[in-house]
Design a protein around this motif. Structure first.
Motif, PDB file in Angstrom:
ATOM      1  N   GLN A 112      14.737  14.057  17.108  1.00 59.92           N
ATOM      2  CA  GLN A 112      13.289  13.800  17.190  1.00 59.92           C
ATOM      3  C   GLN A 112      12.535  15.075  17.571  1.00 59.92           C
ATOM      4  O   GLN A 112      11.463  15.349  17.024  1.00 59.92           O
ATOM      5  N   ARG A 113      13.136  15.840  18.487  1.00 65.60           N
ATOM      6  CA  ARG A 113      12.502  17.119  18.862  1.00 65.60           C
ATOM      7  C   ARG A 113      12.449  18.056  17.646  1.00 65.60           C
ATOM      8  O   ARG A 113      11.440  18.680  17.351  1.00 65.60           O
ATOM      9  N   ALA A 114      13.574  18.101  16.923  1.00 71.43           N
ATOM     10  CA  ALA A 114      13.663  19.015  15.772  1.00 71.43           C
ATOM     11  C   ALA A 114      12.683  18.619  14.660  1.00 71.43           C
ATOM     12  O   ALA A 114      12.249  19.466  13.874  1.00 71.43           O
ATOM     13  N   ASP A 140       0.855  -1.192   0.000  1.00 68.77           N
ATOM     14  CA  ASP A 140       0.000   0.000   0.000  1.00 68.77           C
ATOM     15  C   ASP A 140       0.892   1.243   0.000  1.00 68.77           C
ATOM     16  O   ASP A 140       2.051   1.191   0.399  1.00 68.77           O
ATOM     17  N   TYR A 141       0.318   2.353  -0.440  1.00 70.29           N
ATOM     18  CA  TYR A 141       1.045   3.614  -0.272  1.00 70.29           C
ATOM     19  C   TYR A 141       1.333   3.812   1.214  1.00 70.29           C
ATOM     20  O   TYR A 141       0.540   3.422   2.070  1.00 70.29           O
ATOM     21  N   ALA A 142       2.473   4.457   1.504  1.00 67.14           N
ATOM     22  CA  ALA A 142       2.915   4.601   2.897  1.00 67.14           C
ATOM     23  C   ALA A 142       2.014   5.542   3.689  1.00 67.14           C
ATOM     24  O   ALA A 142       1.521   6.536   3.155  1.00 67.14           O
ATOM     25  N   ILE A 143       1.856   5.228   4.963  1.00 67.16           N
ATOM     26  CA  ILE A 143       1.278   6.205   5.901  1.00 67.16           C
ATOM     27  C   ILE A 143       2.337   7.290   6.101  1.00 67.16           C
ATOM     28  O   ILE A 143       2.069   8.480   6.016  1.00 67.16           O
ATOM     29  N   ILE A 144       3.534   6.819   6.342  1.00 59.76           N
ATOM     30  CA  ILE A 144       4.682   7.718   6.485  1.00 59.76           C
ATOM     31  C   ILE A 144       5.928   6.888   6.173  1.00 59.76           C
ATOM     32  O   ILE A 144       5.944   5.685   6.402  1.00 59.76           O
ATOM     33  N   GLY A 145       6.937   7.516   5.628  1.00 62.43           N
ATOM     34  CA  GLY A 145       8.162   6.776   5.313  1.00 62.43           C
ATOM     35  C   GLY A 145       9.362   7.697   5.381  1.00 62.43           C
ATOM     36  O   GLY A 145       9.224   8.929   5.374  1.00 62.43           O
ATOM     37  N   LYS A 176       8.885   9.960  13.999  1.00 64.54           N
ATOM     38  CA  LYS A 176       9.942   9.896  15.023  1.00 64.54           C
ATOM     39  C   LYS A 176      10.361   8.444  15.284  1.00 64.54           C
ATOM     40  O   LYS A 176      11.536   8.161  15.514  1.00 64.54           O
ATOM     41  N   VAL A 177       9.393   7.544  15.236  1.00 67.87           N
ATOM     42  CA  VAL A 177       9.718   6.120  15.409  1.00 67.87           C
ATOM     43  C   VAL A 177      10.638   5.664  14.270  1.00 67.87           C
ATOM     44  O   VAL A 177      11.662   4.999  14.504  1.00 67.87           O
ATOM     45  N   LEU A 178      10.313   6.042  13.036  1.00 64.85           N
ATOM     46  CA  LEU A 178      11.168   5.647  11.906  1.00 64.85           C
ATOM     47  C   LEU A 178      12.561   6.249  12.056  1.00 64.85           C
ATOM     48  O   LEU A 178      13.564   5.590  11.769  1.00 64.85           O
ATOM     49  N   LEU A 179      12.606   7.492  12.523  1.00 68.62           N
ATOM     50  CA  LEU A 179      13.910   8.137  12.704  1.00 68.62           C
ATOM     51  C   LEU A 179      14.745   7.359  13.724  1.00 68.62           C
ATOM     52  O   LEU A 179      15.950   7.134  13.509  1.00 68.62           O
ATOM     53  N   SER A 180      14.115   6.906  14.795  1.00 67.47           N
ATOM     54  CA  SER A 180      14.866   6.152  15.811  1.00 67.47           C
ATOM     55  C   SER A 180      15.400   4.839  15.231  1.00 67.47           C
ATOM     56  O   SER A 180      16.500   4.408  15.550  1.00 67.47           O
ATOM     57  N   TYR A 196      -7.201   7.741   8.400  1.00 63.94           N
ATOM     58  CA  TYR A 196      -7.036   6.898   9.592  1.00 63.94           C
ATOM     59  C   TYR A 196      -6.084   7.465  10.630  1.00 63.94           C
ATOM     60  O   TYR A 196      -6.030   6.990  11.750  1.00 63.94           O
ATOM     61  N   HIS A 197      -5.257   8.447  10.239  1.00 59.06           N
ATOM     62  CA  HIS A 197      -4.201   8.907  11.136  1.00 59.06           C
ATOM     63  C   HIS A 197      -4.234  10.420  11.246  1.00 59.06           C
ATOM     64  O   HIS A 197      -4.259  11.118  10.222  1.00 59.06           O
ATOM     65  N   SER A 198      -4.173  10.897  12.486  1.00 55.72           N
ATOM     66  CA  SER A 198      -4.099  12.347  12.687  1.00 55.72           C
ATOM     67  C   SER A 198      -2.686  12.818  12.346  1.00 55.72           C
ATOM     68  O   SER A 198      -1.752  12.006  12.236  1.00 55.72           O
ATOM     69  N   SER A 199      -2.541  14.114  12.239  1.00 58.51           N
ATOM     70  CA  SER A 199      -1.222  14.688  11.984  1.00 58.51           C
ATOM     71  C   SER A 199      -0.254  14.321  13.115  1.00 58.51           C
ATOM     72  O   SER A 199       0.901  13.963  12.878  1.00 58.51           O
ATOM     73  N   ALA A 200      -0.762  14.372  14.363  1.00 62.27           N
ATOM     74  CA  ALA A 200       0.100  14.065  15.523  1.00 62.27           C
ATOM     75  C   ALA A 200       0.565  12.610  15.473  1.00 62.27           C
ATOM     76  O   ALA A 200       1.727  12.296  15.784  1.00 62.27           O
ATOM     77  N   THR A 201      -0.326  11.709  15.076  1.00 61.26           N
ATOM     78  CA  THR A 201       0.063  10.288  14.980  1.00 61.26           C
ATOM     79  C   THR A 201       1.155  10.118  13.931  1.00 61.26           C
ATOM     80  O   THR A 201       2.137   9.400  14.136  1.00 61.26           O
ATOM     81  N   LYS A 202       0.971  10.793  12.786  1.00 59.62           N
ATOM     82  CA  LYS A 202       1.973  10.644  11.725  1.00 59.62           C
ATOM     83  C   LYS A 202       3.319  11.219  12.163  1.00 59.62           C
ATOM     84  O   LYS A 202       4.373  10.643  11.851  1.00 59.62           O
ATOM     85  N   LEU A 203       3.290  12.319  12.883  1.00 66.59           N
ATOM     86  CA  LEU A 203       4.556  12.878  13.384  1.00 66.59           C
ATOM     87  C   LEU A 203       5.207  11.901  14.360  1.00 66.59           C
ATOM     88  O   LEU A 203       6.422  11.663  14.320  1.00 66.59           O
ATOM     89  N   HIS A 204       4.397  11.301  15.229  1.00 68.65           N
ATOM     90  CA  HIS A 204       4.933  10.305  16.165  1.00 68.65           C
ATOM     91  C   HIS A 204       5.568   9.142  15.389  1.00 68.65           C
ATOM     92  O   HIS A 204       6.679   8.698  15.704  1.00 68.65           O
ATOM     93  N   LEU A 205       4.867   8.669  14.342  1.00 70.31           N
ATOM     94  CA  LEU A 205       5.398   7.541  13.560  1.00 70.31           C
ATOM     95  C   LEU A 205       6.696   7.950  12.837  1.00 70.31           C
ATOM     96  O   LEU A 205       7.615   7.138  12.690  1.00 70.31           O
TER      97      LEU A 205
END
Ligand SMILES: Cc1cc2nc3c(=O)[nH]c(=O)nc-3n(C[C@H](O)[C@H](O)[C@H](O)COP(=O)(O)OP(=O)(O)OC[C@H]3O[C@@H](n4cnc5c(N)ncnc54)[C@H](O)[C@@H]3O)c2cc1C
Length: 268
Positions: free
Chosen positions: A229-231, A187-192, A254-258, A243-252
């Motif tokens: 992650q803060r930046a 599927d197209y990415a939620i975030i990548g 940060k998870v990918l960045l980690s 399905y995903h709010s902006s805040a959820t996508k930002l959180h995700l």
């Protein structure tokens, strides 16, 4: 629904293609994996489809001293199987596995994906992370545009009327990571995240995070994961989807960045 009526032409040379795409209502057809569905859904109604798949000048994957040149007509499947891509552009080799399904990968092309500039697509984000050179050819010759300046807005690029995207040149980099989160594989990415690093630093480009692939300039400059992650909150303001709010996508994001951080931060 069926596509509206259209005329069809398959040029045998670039010169013939330029003459055809200048006609009113003409539209380039490559793999057709985005254009044909949009015709069938009546989201587009071109008068003439100019099928460029017979143009050999747009084919081939060629390693050069500092880059890998990939012809616009290279299909996702060819990129996936290419040893040159695996060796010189591992970012793309990772990314291509996330694109759709085999039937689509057999026909969809690199040029079509970059020209379409879907902000959730894999190649545009890779091109942005690598600051690839996008090669555009028209009657007056070749124009070379860096990916940073190529993506202008939602499905909007620097391609001018009468130009064909003929190739992308990807600089060779020391390290890269491609990660994405999608509801189902293909599927197209939620975030990548497409990330690269060399002696000059990191370049982090996110897909699904804005109207274009988004370069996270602040996060790229940080030395620790926590600061990066803060930046990221300053770099990204991802649009919510169904399905995903902006805040959820930002959180995700940060998870990918980690997950990418250690690979991109190894000493040179
Ligand atoms: C079910 C489904 C799932 C998909 N999932 C994904 C996914 O997860 N990730 C992803 O990235 N893509 C996905 N795609 C899209 C797919 O990757 C397409 O192949 C790609 O977006 C367009 O490539 P194409 O060669 O098919 O272009 P086409 O559909 O032929 O053209 C797309 C657009 O680009 C223009 N164009 C094409 N080639 C050129 C060129 N050389 N120069 C100038 N303009 C050009 C056309 O005029 C048109 O406007 C999916 C498609 C489908 C149908």
């Amino acid at each position: 629904m069926k596509a509206p009526p259209f005329a069809y032409a398959k040029p045998k040379s670039l010169a013939e293609a330029f003459e055809l795409i200048e006609r009113p209502g003409a539209r380039i057809l490559a793999g057709g994996q985005s254009l044909i569905p949009s015709l069938n859904m009546r989201l587009a109604s071109p008068e003439l489809l100019v099928d460029i798949t017979g143009l050999n000048e747009l084919k081939g994957i060629e390693p050069r001293p500092a880059s890998l040149r990939i012809g616009a007509l290279s299909t996702h499947a060819e990129i996936e199987k290419s040893e040159a891509v695996a060796k010189h552009a591992p970012l793309l080799a990772e990314a291509v596995k996330h694109i759709a399904h085999p039937a689509i990968r057999n026909r969809g092309t690199l040029g079509g994906s970059i020209a379409l500039a879907d902000p959730a697509a894999e190649y545009p984000a890779c091109a942005m992370a690598l600051n690839a050179t996008i090669v555009l050819t028209g009657r007056r010759g070749e124009r070379r545009v860096s990916a940073t300046h190529f993506f202008k807005g939602l499905f909007e690029t620097d391609i001018r009327p009468g130009e064909i995207l003929t190739a992308a040149e990807l600089p060779k980099v020391e390290r890269s990571v491609f990660l994405e989160l999608a509801r189902r594989h293909g599927d197209y990415a939620i975030i990548g995240l497409a990330g690269v690093a060399d002696a000059s630093g990191k370049r982090l480009a996110f897909l699904g995070a804005g109207a274009t692939p988004v370069l996270a300039l602040h996060a790229s400059r940080e030395k620790s994961l926590e600061d990066a992650q803060r930046a990221l909150g300053r770099d990204l303001d991802p649009p919510a989807d169904l399905y995903h709010s902006s805040a959820t996508k930002l959180h995700l994001a940060k998870v990918l960045l980690s997950r990418a951080w250690n690979t991109l931060s190894k000493p040179h």
